[in-house]
Design a protein around this motif. Structure first.
Motif, short mmCIF file in Angstrom:
data_model
loop_
_atom_site.label_atom_id
_atom_site.label_comp_id
_atom_site.label_asym_id
_atom_site.label_seq_id
_atom_site.Cartn_x
_atom_site.Cartn_y
_atom_site.Cartn_z
N VAL B 146 0.85 -1.19 0.00
CA VAL B 146 0.00 0.00 0.00
C VAL B 146 0.88 1.24 0.00
O VAL B 146 0.65 2.19 -0.75
CB VAL B 146 -0.93 0.02 1.23
CG1 VAL B 146 -1.75 1.30 1.26
CG2 VAL B 146 -1.85 -1.19 1.23
N ASP B 147 1.93 1.22 0.82
CA ASP B 147 2.83 2.36 0.94
C ASP B 147 3.54 2.64 -0.38
O ASP B 147 3.87 3.78 -0.69
CB ASP B 147 3.85 2.07 2.06
CG ASP B 147 4.72 3.28 2.35
OD1 ASP B 147 4.17 4.39 2.41
OD2 ASP B 147 5.93 3.11 2.52
N ALA B 148 3.77 1.58 -1.17
CA ALA B 148 4.44 1.75 -2.46
C ALA B 148 3.48 2.25 -3.53
O ALA B 148 3.89 2.53 -4.65
CB ALA B 148 5.06 0.42 -2.91
N GLY B 149 2.20 2.36 -3.20
CA GLY B 149 1.22 2.85 -4.17
C GLY B 149 0.92 1.85 -5.26
O GLY B 149 0.56 2.22 -6.37
N ILE B 150 1.06 0.58 -4.96
CA ILE B 150 0.78 -0.47 -5.95
C ILE B 150 -0.71 -0.80 -5.92
O ILE B 150 -1.28 -0.97 -4.84
CB ILE B 150 1.65 -1.70 -5.67
CG1 ILE B 150 3.11 -1.36 -6.01
CG2 ILE B 150 1.19 -2.91 -6.47
CD1 ILE B 150 4.10 -2.36 -5.56
N PRO B 151 -1.37 -0.86 -7.10
CA PRO B 151 -2.81 -1.14 -7.11
C PRO B 151 -3.13 -2.52 -6.53
O PRO B 151 -2.56 -3.52 -6.95
CB PRO B 151 -3.17 -1.11 -8.61
CG PRO B 151 -2.07 -0.37 -9.25
CD PRO B 151 -0.85 -0.62 -8.44
N LEU B 152 -4.02 -2.54 -5.56
CA LEU B 152 -4.36 -3.78 -4.86
C LEU B 152 -5.86 -4.01 -4.87
O LEU B 152 -6.63 -3.07 -4.81
CB LEU B 152 -3.90 -3.70 -3.40
CG LEU B 152 -2.44 -3.52 -3.08
CD1 LEU B 152 -2.25 -3.32 -1.60
CD2 LEU B 152 -1.65 -4.72 -3.54
N ARG B 153 -6.24 -5.29 -4.92
CA ARG B 153 -7.64 -5.66 -4.74
C ARG B 153 -8.02 -5.58 -3.27
O ARG B 153 -9.14 -5.29 -2.92
CB ARG B 153 -7.86 -7.09 -5.23
CG ARG B 153 -8.52 -7.18 -6.57
CD ARG B 153 -8.70 -8.64 -6.93
NE ARG B 153 -7.47 -9.17 -7.53
CZ ARG B 153 -7.21 -9.10 -8.82
NH1 ARG B 153 -8.06 -8.55 -9.64
NH2 ARG B 153 -6.09 -9.58 -9.31
N ASP B 154 -7.04 -5.89 -2.43
CA ASP B 154 -7.29 -5.93 -0.99
C ASP B 154 -5.95 -5.90 -0.27
O ASP B 154 -4.91 -6.16 -0.88
CB ASP B 154 -8.03 -7.23 -0.64
CG ASP B 154 -8.85 -7.07 0.63
OD1 ASP B 154 -8.66 -6.06 1.33
OD2 ASP B 154 -9.66 -7.96 0.91
N ILE B 155 -5.95 -5.59 1.01
CA ILE B 155 -4.72 -5.61 1.79
C ILE B 155 -4.62 -6.99 2.44
O ILE B 155 -5.42 -7.32 3.31
CB ILE B 155 -4.72 -4.51 2.85
CG1 ILE B 155 -5.05 -3.16 2.23
CG2 ILE B 155 -3.37 -4.46 3.56
CD1 ILE B 155 -5.36 -2.08 3.25
N PRO B 156 -3.66 -7.81 2.00
CA PRO B 156 -3.59 -9.17 2.53
C PRO B 156 -3.20 -9.15 4.01
O PRO B 156 -2.46 -8.28 4.46
CB PRO B 156 -2.49 -9.83 1.69
CG PRO B 156 -1.65 -8.71 1.23
CD PRO B 156 -2.56 -7.54 1.06
N VAL B 157 -3.70 -10.13 4.75
CA VAL B 157 -3.39 -10.22 6.17
C VAL B 157 -3.29 -11.69 6.55
O VAL B 157 -3.96 -12.54 5.96
CB VAL B 157 -4.46 -9.48 7.00
CG1 VAL B 157 -5.83 -10.06 6.82
CG2 VAL B 157 -4.09 -9.45 8.47
N ALA B 158 -2.41 -11.99 7.51
CA ALA B 158 -2.21 -13.38 7.90
C ALA B 158 -2.18 -13.51 9.41
O ALA B 158 -1.84 -12.57 10.12
CB ALA B 158 -0.89 -13.90 7.32
N CYS B 159 -2.57 -14.68 9.87
CA CYS B 159 -2.55 -14.98 11.30
C CYS B 159 -2.59 -16.50 11.45
O CYS B 159 -3.10 -17.20 10.59
CB CYS B 159 -3.75 -14.34 12.00
SG CYS B 159 -3.71 -14.54 13.78
N ALA B 160 -2.03 -17.00 12.54
CA ALA B 160 -2.00 -18.45 12.75
C ALA B 160 -2.90 -18.83 13.92
O ALA B 160 -3.16 -18.04 14.82
CB ALA B 160 -0.58 -18.90 13.01
N ALA B 161 -3.39 -20.07 13.86
CA ALA B 161 -4.03 -20.68 15.02
C ALA B 161 -3.35 -22.03 15.22
O ALA B 161 -2.59 -22.47 14.35
CB ALA B 161 -5.52 -20.85 14.79
N GLY B 162 -3.60 -22.69 16.31
CA GLY B 162 -2.95 -23.98 16.52
C GLY B 162 -3.57 -24.73 17.67
O GLY B 162 -4.62 -24.32 18.19
N LYS B 163 -2.93 -25.82 18.03
CA LYS B 163 -3.46 -26.64 19.11
C LYS B 163 -2.34 -26.90 20.11
O LYS B 163 -1.25 -27.34 19.72
CB LYS B 163 -3.97 -27.95 18.53
CG LYS B 163 -4.63 -28.87 19.55
CD LYS B 163 -5.05 -30.15 18.83
CE LYS B 163 -5.23 -31.29 19.82
NZ LYS B 163 -5.30 -32.58 19.12
N ILE B 164 -2.57 -26.54 21.36
CA ILE B 164 -1.59 -26.82 22.41
C ILE B 164 -2.31 -27.46 23.57
O ILE B 164 -3.44 -27.08 23.89
CB ILE B 164 -0.86 -25.53 22.89
CG1 ILE B 164 -1.86 -24.44 23.29
CG2 ILE B 164 0.10 -25.02 21.83
CD1 ILE B 164 -1.24 -23.27 24.00
#
Lengths: 226, 243
Positions: B146-164
């Motif tokens: 986004v900061d680079a001004g590149i055309p995007l469909r959406d701002i990708p985001v990631a997160c993890a879940a798990g089992k402990i």
């Protein structure tokens, strides 16, 4: 998110419906809704929704005046860097000189700077530029500085008001290319002042009343005004 | 891997005091590098990552160009000092894989058809690692694009879940990743909910998987808000500075 009437939008922000509005520059349509594709200012003109970019690369459009640096001279054309994602082609037919086959290096060589006009951009983004227009020439002397292409409209100002101001107080010859390159020629002090003013415009590009503040800055440094 | 550590106690408290559905502390800053077209630094728990975006620019060598669209070349790299034992520098099996999956995730959100024959280079530099670097790296890459001004469909985001310790939890920490039962990092496009990246390490039943997936999506939505705040904060700050 509004800043006195100017609203900053971010990518994927919903801007409107295709039933009531049309998708303009910097936007895309998905399932009947218009979204912004980049960070910028929202600009609604009639039923067209545009997003004016704040950052980003120079996007060449035919008719733009640009400052280019020659990268390579071939037998019948030059490749010129105009700060776009792609190099631009300058064909021998597009220069005002008569050039014999293979004599391209005599006129323009690697590292030379030219003031050119974007002639055409095809669908695969192949760029062509030309020197065949009035006021286009090979640049000799002076300074070239790089600014962000998205700030160029601010440096020029409304109907060229800002750039006229800088020219008036610094007594420099200045040319602002649409691609974010600026050529300045004049006495060293004038150049120094012009650079200062341009830097101020760049850092404060998003604010209001900039023309007045620049005039104050220039007035302080200028000794005599034409 | 079995161990004597109790990763989660009977009250649902984890080793670092978090509840099962809490994220670690996240700090995102956009535009930290001047020479790059766009950049972002992220601190996600003990992770510290710097992302620089260059382009769109002409792809070289020529044979890697796509005449119809831009290519995305992400490079994930861990600094030698990012882990406890010195990591041997240079690309290895793991970082080559992560570079590939991140490139493919970003390709799906960038409007690549606007820039035929070009490349968008994304450099993800892991300075400090503490589990979940690919998620943090991808999240930061979204902000940097986004900061680079590149055309995007959406701002990708990631997160993890798990089992402990037999429970499904959000955003695994270092010990939880090493001694836990499973890790499920996902990346989504938050506007549409489309999945951009999904990997899994360990074993989950179908029920647990669905539970972990829903939890990770919820985490992504939270992180997405932080991304948007970081982006608007930068540009708002420029305006405020002058007034």
């Amino acid at each position: 998110m509004s800043t006195d009437g100017r609203q900053i939008v971010i990518p994927s922000q919903e801007l409107g419906d295709t039933k009531t509005h049309k998708s303009g520059r910097g936007t895309f349509v998905e399932r009947g809704k218009i979204y912004s594709e980049r960070i910028g200012f929202l600009n609604i003109q009639g039923d067209m929704i545009h997003v004016v970019p704040i950052t980003g690369r120079y996007d060449p459009t035919p008719g733009d005046f640009v400052i280019g640096i020659v990268e390579e001279a071939s037998t019948s054309n030059w490749m010129v860097d105009i700060n776009a994602p792609y190099p631009a082609l300058l064909h021998v037919n597009e220069v005002p000189w008569e050039i014999d086959f293979g004599d391209t290096e005599k006129y323009l060589n690697k590292g030379d700077t030219i003031l050119a006009k974007v002639l055409q951009v095809d669908e695969s983004k192949k760029l062509q530029i030309t020197l065949n227009d009035r006021n286009l020439f090979k640049i000799k002397g002076g300074h070239i500085i790089d600014v962000e292409a998205s700030k160029v409209p601010r440096i020029i100002g409304k109907k060229g008001s800002m750039i006229a101001l800088i020219k008036k107080y610094t007594r420099c010859r200045i040319f602002v290319g649409q691609n974010g390159r600026i050529w300045i020629d004049g006495d060293p002090e004038g150049i120094e002042n012009a650079l200062q003013a341009i830097n101020k415009i760049q850092t404060e590009a998003l604010s209001f009343g900039l023309t007045n503040r620049i005039e104050e800055l220039l007035k302080k440094d200028a000794k005599d005004v034409r | 891997m079995k161990s004597d550590i109790e990763l989660i106690n009977s009250e649902g408290k984890r080793l670092d005091g978090r509840g099962p559905e809490d994220l670690r502390k996240i700090k995102i800053e956009a535009g930290v590098l001047h020479r790059a077209d766009g950049s972002c630094s992220i601190e996600w728990g003990g992770n510290k990552i710097l992302v620089a975006v260059y382009g769109p620019r002409e792809a070289v060598p020529r044979h890697c160009q796509n005449p119809l669209r831009a290519i995305v070349q992400a490079r994930y790299n861990m600094a030698a000092f990012s882990v406890e034992d010195r990591k041997r520098p240079g690309p290895d099996r793991r970082s080559v894989e992560i570079s590939k999956v991140i490139s493919e995730a970003l390709e799906k959100v960038i409007l690549t058809e606007q820039f035929p024959r070009a490349t968008v280079d994304v450099n993800i530099e892991v300075l400090d690692a503490e589990a979940g670097t690919r998620c943090a790296g991808l999240t930061a890459a979204g902000v940097a694009l986004v900061d680079a001004g590149i055309p995007l469909r959406d701002i990708p985001v990631a997160c993890a879940a798990g089992k402990i310790g037999g429970r499904v939890v959000l955003d695994l920490g270092k010990e939880e990743d090493n001694f836990g039962d499973a890790d499920l990092p996902i990346a989504i496009s938050p506007r549409t909910g489309e999945v951009l990246l999904l990997q899994m390490d360990g074993h989950l039943t179908l029920d647990e998987f669905n539970q972990a997936y829903d939890l990770a999506v919820k985490g992504c939505q939270q992180v997405s808000e932080m991304q948007k705040k970081a982006i608007t904060h930068k540009y708002q700050a420029i305006v405020a500075e002058v007034e």
